[in-house]
Design an enzyme around this catalytic site. Structure first.
Site, PDB file in Angstrom:
ATOM      1  N   GLY A  13      37.600  46.524  39.639  1.00 41.36           N
ATOM      2  CA  GLY A  13      36.159  46.587  39.941  1.00 41.36           C
ATOM      3  C   GLY A  13      35.698  48.012  40.159  1.00 41.36           C
ATOM      4  O   GLY A  13      34.895  48.278  41.060  1.00 41.36           O
ATOM      5  N   ASN A  15      33.934  49.999  38.157  1.00 50.64           N
ATOM      6  CA  ASN A  15      32.748  50.486  37.437  1.00 50.64           C
ATOM      7  C   ASN A  15      31.535  50.572  38.357  1.00 50.64           C
ATOM      8  O   ASN A  15      30.481  51.054  37.949  1.00 50.64           O
ATOM      9  CB  ASN A  15      32.416  49.575  36.232  1.00 50.64           C
ATOM     10  CG  ASN A  15      32.071  48.169  36.654  1.00 50.64           C
ATOM     11  OD1 ASN A  15      32.961  47.420  37.053  1.00 50.64           O
ATOM     12  ND2 ASN A  15      30.807  47.805  36.597  1.00 50.64           N
ATOM     13  N   GLY A  17      29.927  50.588  42.769  1.00 48.19           N
ATOM     14  CA  GLY A  17      30.062  50.540  44.228  1.00 48.19           C
ATOM     15  C   GLY A  17      31.295  51.223  44.813  1.00 48.19           C
ATOM     16  O   GLY A  17      31.651  52.356  44.455  1.00 48.19           O
ATOM     17  N   ILE A  18      31.939  50.508  45.724  1.00 45.67           N
ATOM     18  CA  ILE A  18      33.076  51.050  46.481  1.00 45.67           C
ATOM     19  C   ILE A  18      34.256  51.375  45.558  1.00 45.67           C
ATOM     20  O   ILE A  18      34.920  52.407  45.721  1.00 45.67           O
ATOM     21  CB  ILE A  18      33.485  50.029  47.572  1.00 45.67           C
ATOM     22  CG1 ILE A  18      32.349  49.880  48.605  1.00 45.67           C
ATOM     23  CG2 ILE A  18      34.789  50.430  48.248  1.00 45.67           C
ATOM     24  CD1 ILE A  18      32.477  48.679  49.537  1.00 45.67           C
ATOM     25  N   GLY A  19      34.493  50.520  44.572  1.00 45.41           N
ATOM     26  CA  GLY A  19      35.615  50.739  43.648  1.00 45.41           C
ATOM     27  C   GLY A  19      35.429  52.007  42.840  1.00 45.41           C
ATOM     28  O   GLY A  19      36.371  52.773  42.630  1.00 45.41           O
ATOM     29  N   SER A 142      36.740  41.887  54.026  1.00 44.04           N
ATOM     30  CA  SER A 142      35.391  42.062  54.569  1.00 44.04           C
ATOM     31  C   SER A 142      35.389  41.652  56.037  1.00 44.04           C
ATOM     32  O   SER A 142      36.166  40.781  56.454  1.00 44.04           O
ATOM     33  CB  SER A 142      34.436  41.149  53.793  1.00 44.04           C
ATOM     34  OG  SER A 142      33.222  40.999  54.495  1.00 44.04           O
ATOM     35  N   TYR A 175      32.716  32.646  50.338  1.00 44.98           N
ATOM     36  CA  TYR A 175      33.090  34.069  50.241  1.00 44.98           C
ATOM     37  C   TYR A 175      33.901  34.474  51.480  1.00 44.98           C
ATOM     38  O   TYR A 175      34.947  35.111  51.369  1.00 44.98           O
ATOM     39  CB  TYR A 175      31.818  34.913  50.117  1.00 44.98           C
ATOM     40  CG  TYR A 175      32.025  36.411  50.178  1.00 44.98           C
ATOM     41  CD1 TYR A 175      32.399  37.133  49.044  1.00 44.98           C
ATOM     42  CD2 TYR A 175      31.807  37.130  51.368  1.00 44.98           C
ATOM     43  CE1 TYR A 175      32.569  38.517  49.088  1.00 44.98           C
ATOM     44  CE2 TYR A 175      31.967  38.511  51.424  1.00 44.98           C
ATOM     45  CZ  TYR A 175      32.348  39.194  50.277  1.00 44.98           C
ATOM     46  OH  TYR A 175      32.514  40.574  50.334  1.00 44.98           O
TER      47      TYR A 175
END
Ligand SMILES: NC(=O)c1ccc[n+]([C@@H]2O[C@H](COP(=O)([O-])OP(=O)(O)OC[C@H]3O[C@@H](n4cnc5c(N)ncnc54)[C@H](OP(=O)(O)O)[C@@H]3O)[C@@H](O)[C@H]2O)c1
Length: 297
Positions: A13, A15, A17-19, A142, A175
């Site tokens: 992941g 591409n 945000g955080i990644g 999270s 989630y």
């Protein structure tokens, strides 16, 4: 620059945000980055930006849908053909879905992308991580995991499903459940990897301005995400703990721990239930058809 020189790091992941910020941070330290993303175009765009910002062209792009076990199996095979070692695996990709939907393989989406995918990807790469030891696995969970519940008879919310906002004593958002399972997976895996030279830790990045929520399928949660944006930290800040766990000498021997803001913290009481950790593990292995082959984990 240089602290991670030549280290091969997978960041799922990456591409967005955080990644993406994790990958940029590690690329700046000289790492060889393998971006694992599900969309070629979004991946290429981020890679171009990353190379420019980090001044490091060792950024590879590989495609994998982390909610599909077949895709993970194919990716792991391809990765092992290309690379003969793996120093860091950051299981960062995540998404939240309000409505209950299942993937083409029949797994509930929150469960598949936030828990089952990281479990299976780690399983598929573990032989390489072991032969590359010392190596590190970092799982991005999270703070919402504290609301989660693990019902072994209903892991995928078939009987009792909640989207992102309904809390009650009997059910929690899917989630949050999946993020709790990811934490429990981390602790159980740390026990199983004792003495192998492979460490595994979990982190809570904090409330961060990213694209999370965009795919939730619910207009109200999308609007809510936009409204709270001023209260959120930047993605760069949100990536600091992932970068720390992937690269710092301070944590090189630490395993089975939870982190927030680059500090070790306690996670919720349920996450430490060792009997539940083991039962969840066994159930997950059965779901993935791994139960009869216990050679790798
Ligand atoms: N933002 C927060 O406040 C917050 C708080 C706590 C935890 N987290 C966790 O932090 C991690 C990073 O999220 P983020 O906030 O940076 O959100 P983001 O900007 O939406 O990034 C999520 C990444 O995961 C990828 N992804 C989603 N589903 C995927 C799939 N099926 N296969 C492959 N990749 C997939 C996304 O790819 P696409 O661009 O193709 O969708 C994107 O690259 C997640 O695990 C999230 O749960 C975030």
């Amino acid at each position: 620059m240089g602290a991670m020189k030549g280290k091969i790091c997978i960041i799922t992941g990456s591409n967005s945000g955080i990644g993406k910020e994790t990958a940029i941070g590690l690329a700046k330290m000289g790492a060889i980055i393998v971006m694992v993303v599900r969309n070629q175009e979004r991946g290429e765009k981020a890679r171009t930006e990353m190379v420019k910002q980090a001044g490091n062209s060792s950024v590879d792009l590989m495609i994998c849908d982390l909610s599909l076990m077949d895709s993970i199996r194919r990716f792991a095979k391809e990765f092992k053909k290309k690379y003969c070692r793996l120093d860091v695996l950051v299981n960062n990709a995540g998404a939240s879905f309000s409505k209950r939907e299942v993937t083409s393989e029949g797994f509930e989406r929150n469960f598949a992308v936030n828990y089952l995918g990281p479990f299976f990807l780690t399983h598929e790469l573990l032989d390489l991580l072991k032969s590359s030891a010392p190596s590190r696995i970092i799982n991005v969970s999270s703070g919402l995991a504290k609301n989660g519940k693990v019902d072994l008879d209903d892991l995928q919310g078939e009987k009792n499903y909640a989207g992102t906002k309904f809390y009650s004593p009997s059910r929690a958002p899917a989630y949050d459940n999946a993020k709790l399972m990811l934490m429990m997976f981390t602790y159980e895996l740390a026990k199983r990897l004792k003495g192998s030279g492979v460490t595994v830790n979990v982190l809570m990045p904090g409330f961060t301005a990213t694209n999370l929520g965009r795919s939730s399928g619910s207009l109200s949660s999308y609007i809510m995400f936009k409204m709270v944006r001023p209260m959120q930290q930047s993605a760069r800040k949100g990536a600091e703990t992932s970068i720390y766990l992937a690269s710092s000498d301070e944590v090189k021997d630490l395993t089975g721990k939870c982190f927030a803001k680059k500090k070790e913290v306690a996670s919720c009481p349920t996450s430490y239930d060792e009997e539940l950790q083991e039962r969840l593990w066994n159930k997950t292995e059965s779901m993935l058809g791994l139960a009869s082959n216990r050679s790798t984990l």
